[in-house]
Write a protein that holds these residues in place. Structure first.
Motif, PDB file in Angstrom:
ATOM      1  N   VAL A 296       8.027  -4.990   2.695  1.00  0.00           N
ATOM      2  CA  VAL A 296       7.587  -3.598   2.752  1.00  0.00           C
ATOM      3  C   VAL A 296       8.011  -2.998   4.078  1.00  0.00           C
ATOM      4  O   VAL A 296       8.145  -3.702   5.069  1.00  0.00           O
ATOM      5  CB  VAL A 296       6.050  -3.451   2.606  1.00  0.00           C
ATOM      6  CG1 VAL A 296       5.612  -3.801   1.213  1.00  0.00           C
ATOM      7  CG2 VAL A 296       5.322  -4.308   3.627  1.00  0.00           C
ATOM      8  N   GLN A 297       8.172  -1.711   4.083  1.00  0.00           N
ATOM      9  CA  GLN A 297       8.550  -0.967   5.291  1.00  0.00           C
ATOM     10  C   GLN A 297       9.649  -1.674   6.070  1.00  0.00           C
ATOM     11  O   GLN A 297       9.635  -1.741   7.291  1.00  0.00           O
ATOM     12  CB  GLN A 297       7.312  -0.745   6.175  1.00  0.00           C
ATOM     13  CG  GLN A 297       6.328   0.190   5.507  1.00  0.00           C
ATOM     14  CD  GLN A 297       4.940   0.109   6.107  1.00  0.00           C
ATOM     15  OE1 GLN A 297       4.717  -0.611   7.071  1.00  0.00           O
ATOM     16  NE2 GLN A 297       4.016   0.851   5.548  1.00  0.00           N
TER      17      GLN A 297
ATOM     18  N   ASN B  14       0.799  -1.226   0.000  1.00  0.00           N
ATOM     19  CA  ASN B  14       0.000   0.000   0.000  1.00  0.00           C
ATOM     20  C   ASN B  14       0.833   1.279   0.000  1.00  0.00           C
ATOM     21  O   ASN B  14       0.310   2.362   0.176  1.00  0.00           O
ATOM     22  CB  ASN B  14      -1.000  -0.012   1.169  1.00  0.00           C
ATOM     23  CG  ASN B  14      -0.294  -0.128   2.511  1.00  0.00           C
ATOM     24  OD1 ASN B  14       0.914   0.131   2.606  1.00  0.00           O
ATOM     25  ND2 ASN B  14      -1.043  -0.497   3.543  1.00  0.00           N
TER      26      ASN B  14
HETATM   27  C1  LIG Z   1      -0.111  -0.767   4.840  1.00  0.00           C
HETATM   28  O1  LIG Z   1       0.368  -2.099   4.977  1.00  0.00           O
HETATM   29  C2  LIG Z   1       1.043  -2.331   6.212  1.00  0.00           C
HETATM   30  C3  LIG Z   1       1.585  -3.742   6.241  1.00  0.00           C
HETATM   31  O2  LIG Z   1       1.593  -4.343   5.002  1.00  0.00           O
HETATM   32  C4  LIG Z   1       0.100  -2.083   7.362  1.00  0.00           C
HETATM   33  O3  LIG Z   1       0.789  -2.271   8.568  1.00  0.00           O
HETATM   34  C5  LIG Z   1      -0.473  -0.687   7.268  1.00  0.00           C
HETATM   35  O4  LIG Z   1      -1.463  -0.518   8.274  1.00  0.00           O
HETATM   36  C6  LIG Z   1      -1.095  -0.436   5.910  1.00  0.00           C
HETATM   37  N1  LIG Z   1      -1.485   0.968   5.809  1.00  0.00           N
HETATM   38  C7  LIG Z   1      -2.670   1.340   5.346  1.00  0.00           C
HETATM   39  C8  LIG Z   1      -2.908   2.816   5.282  1.00  0.00           C
HETATM   40  O5  LIG Z   1      -3.536   0.533   4.988  1.00  0.00           O
END
Ligand SMILES: *[C@@H]1O[C@H](CO)[C@@H](O)[C@H](O)[C@H]1NC(C)=O
Ligand SMILES: *[C@@H]1O[C@H](CO)[C@@H](O)[C@H](O)[C@H]1NC(C)=O
Ligand SMILES: *[C@@H]1O[C@H](CO)[C@@H](O)[C@H](O)[C@H]1NC(C)=O
Ligand SMILES: *[C@@H]1O[C@H](CO)[C@@H](O)[C@H](O)[C@H]1NC(C)=O
Ligand SMILES: *[C@@H]1O[C@H](CO)[C@@H](O)[C@H](O)[C@H]1NC(C)=O
Length: 306
Positions: free
Chosen positions: A102-103, A84
């Motif tokens: 990710v991250q 995302n």
């Molecule tokens: C985006 O993805 C991460 C893990 O994949 C999650 O922790 C996070 O809450 C997500 N952010 C949104 C805005 O959905």
């Protein structure tokens, strides 16, 4: 020894350097692929990178045709686990496992390589196959992993669709849910074995035999492709595996067979260089007699390809 080492390093440096001037098609464990960067196959036919399908804001790691105005994705790694944000990072570990994170932490997708190798190389081949091989193995065709074993919705020339009879491992296509969502839909395409093998398209429980049953030296109901100018195909039934495969007649052409969820069809497209569009030349099932049951092993189905 030391001189050899430095000489070799210099060579490697030169190779990497001259590669960088054009396009890069490999990643080694010290490197990574991030959002906005791509791997491009040697003759620049395919690209590996991050993309967002249709109107979706989600990010996926995928392979698409290079130098084609309409982005045409042929394979997706994290089909059910979208990213995302733009922190996607692709790496190959020392053991040869590919990891998409990710991250900096969460793995959204990874491969399952069990072999352990010294110098794994991740490479995007000209065929559109993403492979991992051992850099110390002189035969780079001994793949530790290949994306052609895990198809998405698209079959490309040289890809096998079928079953490994030793392990039961299935290579089959499954359609995208929609143009915005590459996660698997209801439509699948593969080889099924009920005594004799057959190529089967399934929409949920509904079953279409695309070939009729194999009767020993041919299919009972699949004259579709016999004489077409674009590709030749083979159906191979060996002790260890059963598969369907096709090859381009003209190597400079571009061809893909893709499952279309909304039309419940398996569609074949060839790239038309002049009009710069994909031209559909086969859509299956094409005829009512393709429906399972109407083309049994003894039925004489004749379906012309128009
Ligand atoms: C985006 O993805 C991460 C893990 O994949 C999650 O922790 C996070 O809450 C997500 N952010 C949104 C805005 O959905
Ligand atoms: C990712 O993790 C590594 C090692 O844990 C750390 O050095 C680096 O700063 C992190 N990067 C980001 C963007 O958080
Ligand atoms: C990884 O391998 C295990 C054991 O062979 C299997 O059960 C699992 O489904 C595999 N996972 C993937 C993502 O291929
Ligand atoms: C193969 O395709 C290329 C490009 O589309 C074309 O120029 C060439 O004439 C074709 N060759 C044959 C043998 O059809
Ligand atoms: C599905 O098939 C229809 C009709 O052939 C076509 O218009 C549409 O673009 C196809 N969808 C995809 C995702 O290829």
């Amino acid at each position: 020894m030391e001189t050899g080492f430095y000489f070799c390093s210099a060579c490697c440096f030169l190779i990497i350097f001259s590669k960088a001037a054009t396009a890069i098609d490999t990643i080694s464990p010290s490197e990574s692929l991030t959002d906005g960067r791509t791997l491009i196959s040697n003759d620049e036919t395919f690209v590996l990178g991050f993309f967002s399908p249709g109107t979706s804001k989600n990010q996926y790691l995928g392979i698409w045709f290079n130098n084609i105005p309409v982005q045409t994705v042929v394979w997706v790694a994290n089909r059910i686990n979208p990213i995302n944000d733009s922190t996607g990072l692709l790496q190959i570990e020392n053991g040869g496992r590919i990891v998409l994170q990710v991250q900096n932490i969460t793995a959204v997708w990874s491969t399952n390589t069990t072999a352990s190798v010294q110098n794994p190389v991740l490479q995007l081949l000209e065929s559109g196959n993403l492979v991992v091989w051992d850099g110390t193995d002189s035969n780079s065709d001994n793949y530790l992993w290949q994306s052609f074993d895990y198809p998405s919705d698209t079959m490309l020339p040289g890809m096998k669709i079928g079953v490994d009879l030793r392990t039961g491992f299935q290579r089959r296509l499954s359609a995208w849910k929609s143009g915005d969502d590459p996660s698997p839909g209801d439509l699948t395409y593969g080889v099924e074995l009920e005594g004799s093998p057959e190529m089967v398209l399934r929409k949920g429980l509904e079953k279409y035999s695309l070939s009729g049953l194999w009767n020993g030296n041919g299919f009972s109901g699949a004259p579709y492709y016999r004489s077409n100018p674009i590709f030749e195909y083979d159906f191979v039934w060996k002790e260890n595996e059963i598969y369907y495969i096709f090859f381009l007649k003209n190597q400079s052409g571009k061809l893909r067979n893709v499952l279309n969820e909304s039309q419940s069809q398996s569609q074949s497209y060839a790239w038309n260089q002049e009009t710069q569009t994909w031209q559909q030349f086969i859509a299956l099932p094409i005829d009512y007699s393709d429906r399972y049951g109407l083309c049994g092993p003894n039925a004489n189905c004749v379906i012309e390809l128009n």
